[in-house]
Write a protein that holds these residues in place. Structure first.
Motif, PDB file in Angstrom:
ATOM      1  N   GLY A 147       4.184  -3.073   8.929  1.00 20.93           N
ATOM      2  CA  GLY A 147       4.801  -2.615   7.794  1.00 20.93           C
ATOM      3  C   GLY A 147       6.240  -2.595   7.860  1.00 20.93           C
ATOM      4  O   GLY A 147       6.649  -1.628   9.061  1.00 20.93           O
ATOM      5  N   ALA A 148       7.099  -3.247   7.504  1.00 18.41           N
ATOM      6  CA  ALA A 148       8.583  -3.319   7.545  1.00 18.41           C
ATOM      7  C   ALA A 148       9.463  -2.249   6.839  1.00 18.41           C
ATOM      8  O   ALA A 148       9.279  -2.021   5.596  1.00 18.41           O
ATOM      9  CB  ALA A 148       9.110  -4.817   7.590  1.00 18.41           C
ATOM     10  N   ASN A 149      10.054  -1.541   7.771  1.00 16.39           N
ATOM     11  CA  ASN A 149      11.103  -0.534   6.738  1.00 16.39           C
ATOM     12  C   ASN A 149      11.967  -1.479   5.900  1.00 16.39           C
ATOM     13  O   ASN A 149      12.262  -2.547   6.513  1.00 16.39           O
ATOM     14  CB  ASN A 149      11.737   0.257   7.802  1.00 16.39           C
ATOM     15  CG  ASN A 149      10.624   1.385   8.116  1.00 16.39           C
ATOM     16  OD1 ASN A 149      10.025   2.002   7.345  1.00 16.39           O
ATOM     17  ND2 ASN A 149      10.676   1.736   9.507  1.00 16.39           N
ATOM     18  N   PRO A 150      12.724  -0.776   5.031  1.00 20.31           N
ATOM     19  CA  PRO A 150      12.631   0.497   4.549  1.00 20.31           C
ATOM     20  C   PRO A 150      11.478   0.633   3.510  1.00 20.31           C
ATOM     21  O   PRO A 150      10.966  -0.293   3.051  1.00 20.31           O
ATOM     22  CB  PRO A 150      13.561   0.809   3.536  1.00 20.31           C
ATOM     23  CG  PRO A 150      14.250  -0.514   3.133  1.00 20.31           C
ATOM     24  CD  PRO A 150      13.905  -1.435   4.089  1.00 20.31           C
ATOM     25  N   LYS A 151      10.850   1.945   3.372  1.00 19.03           N
ATOM     26  CA  LYS A 151       9.922   2.155   2.178  1.00 19.03           C
ATOM     27  C   LYS A 151      10.303   1.874   0.685  1.00 19.03           C
ATOM     28  O   LYS A 151      11.399   2.040   0.607  1.00 19.03           O
ATOM     29  CB  LYS A 151       9.197   3.469   2.648  1.00 19.03           C
ATOM     30  CG  LYS A 151       8.547   3.833   3.730  1.00 19.03           C
ATOM     31  CD  LYS A 151       7.978   5.257   3.674  1.00 19.03           C
ATOM     32  CE  LYS A 151       7.192   5.781   4.915  1.00 19.03           C
ATOM     33  NZ  LYS A 151       6.632   6.940   4.703  1.00 19.03           N
ATOM     34  N   PRO A 152       9.349   1.559   0.110  1.00 18.07           N
ATOM     35  CA  PRO A 152       7.854   1.122   0.479  1.00 18.07           C
ATOM     36  C   PRO A 152       8.016  -0.328   1.545  1.00 18.07           C
ATOM     37  O   PRO A 152       8.704  -1.119   1.363  1.00 18.07           O
ATOM     38  CB  PRO A 152       7.324   0.727  -0.897  1.00 18.07           C
ATOM     39  CG  PRO A 152       8.328   0.100  -1.513  1.00 18.07           C
ATOM     40  CD  PRO A 152       9.700   0.848  -1.339  1.00 18.07           C
ATOM     41  N   PRO A 192       0.745  -1.318  -0.096  1.00 16.60           N
ATOM     42  CA  PRO A 192      -0.041  -0.207  -0.103  1.00 16.60           C
ATOM     43  C   PRO A 192       0.768   1.284   0.028  1.00 16.60           C
ATOM     44  O   PRO A 192       0.400   2.290  -0.104  1.00 16.60           O
ATOM     45  CB  PRO A 192      -0.933  -0.100   1.583  1.00 16.60           C
ATOM     46  CG  PRO A 192      -0.142  -1.123   2.248  1.00 16.60           C
ATOM     47  CD  PRO A 192       0.640  -2.042   1.245  1.00 16.60           C
ATOM     48  N   THR A 193       2.021   1.122   0.329  1.00 16.23           N
ATOM     49  CA  THR A 193       2.771   2.463   0.352  1.00 16.23           C
ATOM     50  C   THR A 193       3.765   2.588  -0.772  1.00 16.23           C
ATOM     51  O   THR A 193       4.677   3.279  -0.965  1.00 16.23           O
ATOM     52  CB  THR A 193       3.974   2.405   1.766  1.00 16.23           C
ATOM     53  OG1 THR A 193       4.730   1.267   1.465  1.00 16.23           O
ATOM     54  CG2 THR A 193       2.909   2.336   2.891  1.00 16.23           C
ATOM     55  N   SER A 194       3.516   1.743  -1.907  1.00 18.69           N
ATOM     56  CA  SER A 194       4.547   1.760  -3.126  1.00 18.69           C
ATOM     57  C   SER A 194       4.230   3.013  -3.727  1.00 18.69           C
ATOM     58  O   SER A 194       3.180   3.379  -3.946  1.00 18.69           O
ATOM     59  CB  SER A 194       4.120   0.506  -4.020  1.00 18.69           C
ATOM     60  OG  SER A 194       4.844   0.629  -5.198  1.00 18.69           O
ATOM     61  N   LYS A 218       7.062  -3.406   3.464  1.00 21.48           N
ATOM     62  CA  LYS A 218       6.789  -4.858   3.354  1.00 21.48           C
ATOM     63  C   LYS A 218       5.610  -5.350   4.326  1.00 21.48           C
ATOM     64  O   LYS A 218       5.949  -5.287   5.591  1.00 21.48           O
ATOM     65  CB  LYS A 218       7.862  -5.704   3.093  1.00 21.48           C
ATOM     66  CG  LYS A 218       8.848  -5.368   2.016  1.00 21.48           C
ATOM     67  CD  LYS A 218       8.300  -5.575   0.875  1.00 21.48           C
ATOM     68  CE  LYS A 218       9.424  -5.342  -0.448  1.00 21.48           C
ATOM     69  NZ  LYS A 218       8.993  -5.090  -1.707  1.00 21.48           N
ATOM     70  N   LEU A 219       4.697  -5.802   3.947  1.00 22.92           N
ATOM     71  CA  LEU A 219       3.656  -6.211   4.892  1.00 22.92           C
ATOM     72  C   LEU A 219       3.921  -7.682   5.385  1.00 22.92           C
ATOM     73  O   LEU A 219       4.019  -8.451   4.481  1.00 22.92           O
ATOM     74  CB  LEU A 219       2.088  -6.130   4.284  1.00 22.92           C
ATOM     75  CG  LEU A 219       1.724  -4.765   3.933  1.00 22.92           C
ATOM     76  CD1 LEU A 219       0.282  -4.725   3.375  1.00 22.92           C
ATOM     77  CD2 LEU A 219       2.005  -3.788   5.178  1.00 22.92           C
ATOM     78  N   LEU A 220       3.427  -7.717   6.718  1.00 24.31           N
ATOM     79  CA  LEU A 220       3.036  -9.295   7.415  1.00 24.31           C
ATOM     80  C   LEU A 220       2.004  -9.184   8.426  1.00 24.31           C
ATOM     81  O   LEU A 220       1.946  -7.931   8.724  1.00 24.31           O
ATOM     82  CB  LEU A 220       4.395  -9.681   7.600  1.00 24.31           C
ATOM     83  CG  LEU A 220       5.218  -9.278   9.068  1.00 24.31           C
ATOM     84  CD1 LEU A 220       6.366 -10.066   9.444  1.00 24.31           C
ATOM     85  CD2 LEU A 220       6.038  -8.014   8.558  1.00 24.31           C
ATOM     86  N   GLY A 221       1.808 -10.107   8.587  1.00 21.02           N
ATOM     87  CA  GLY A 221       0.578  -9.889   9.836  1.00 21.02           C
ATOM     88  C   GLY A 221       0.140 -11.424  10.266  1.00 21.02           C
ATOM     89  O   GLY A 221       0.696 -12.732   9.971  1.00 21.02           O
TER      90      GLY A 221
END
Length: 283
Positions: free
Chosen positions: A175-180, A92-94, A182-185
């Motif tokens: 949300g794992a840095n750095p941007k963009p 979502p931050t791409s 990377k999601l995990l949950g």
């Protein structure tokens, strides 16, 4: 990589955890390896598929399979018509140029309540990917309430635990840095609050991997180490390593091979810095 705090009998529901002696991480069994189906419907194990579920070979159609404990979504966009494609959850931050928006039936997706700014669930495809692999009784929930967001409520484990009291089940997103980012949950079935040095939760607990493709890992029958929470941090899964562990300052985390879910590290680097933390109450 953060090692799991479990060393006692894993067959007990609530396991008292203690600091482990250094041991090599056990390799993940074939049970957790995702198997893709060929176009004829018979199971095939791709060459080199031992390990992360992203090592799938190409097929002529999009594949959604459940094999062992892994749910894997693979979209082969170039070989099928647009109308038949199964969307893959994007970051979502791409900042890259997005594809044309893909909509899903409004009746299928829950209403998100409480977010006053950007959220890790701003992508409809991310939300859709999670909803479809929740336990069946929660797939029809019409409302998800934001319980905690570090961007909205400040970075505080005390605040997170205070807001999470009596809220269950919840979807945890990192949300794992750095941007963009990377999601995990994970899907956590009991309130995420400190339980001393004991594991808690139910077999409906699940892990979510978003990169390189979306995958869901269900709890295996190996142990009951579903969720752990203390003021030093919280984790999901046990045996060998936590599937996800978040430190008490909410600034760093880790992911490793986890026997509870027969899952690989959800990010290739294992240890990561946290940019975003969110808890969503599903009801």
């Amino acid at each position: 990589m953060r090692r799991c705090l479990c060393c006692l009998d894993p067959t007990k529901r609530a396991v008292t955890a203690k600091e482990p002696s250094p041991q090599p991480v056990k390799r993940r069994s074939a049970k957790g390896t995702a198997t893709h189906l060929s176009t004829s419907g018979s199971p095939e194990r791709p060459a080199g598929s031992e390990g992360a579920p992203g090592n799938a070979t190409s097929t002529a159609h999009p594949v959604i399979t459940i094999s062992g404990d892994a749910f894997v979504q693979d979209s082969i966009r170039d070989s099928i018509p647009e109308a038949q494609q199964m969307p893959q959850a994007p970051d979502p931050t791409s900042t890259s140029s997005p594809e044309a928006p893909r909509t899903h039936p409004a009746s299928f997706l829950p209403k998100l309540v409480g977010a006053t700014g950007p959220s890790l669930l701003d992508s409809e495809d991310v939300l859709h990917s999670i909803v479809r692999v929740l336990p069946q009784q929660y797939q029809g929930c019409q409302r998800w309430d934001l319980v905690y967001s570090n961007l909205q409520h400040g970075t505080s484990m005390t605040t997170l635990y205070t807001f999470a009291k009596e809220k269950a089940p919840v979807v945890l997103l990192l949300g794992a840095n750095p941007k963009p980012w990377k999601l995990l949950g994970a899907f956590v079935t009991e309130p995420l609050v400190p339980h001393g040095r004991k594991f808690f939760g139910t077999p409906d607990t699940r892990l979510f991997q978003f990169h390189p493709q979306f995958a869901m890992y269900q709890a295996s029958s190996r142990d009951s180490m579903f969720t752990y929470a203390s003021m030093d941090g919280f984790g999901v899964g046990g045996g060998g390593s936590f599937g996800i562990f978040v430190s008490g300052d909410l600034l760093s985390g880790s992911t490793g091979e986890c026997e509870t879910f027969c899952s690989p590290p959800l990010l290739p680097q294992g240890d990561f810095c946290i940019g975003g933390v969110e808890l969503w109450y599903v009801h």
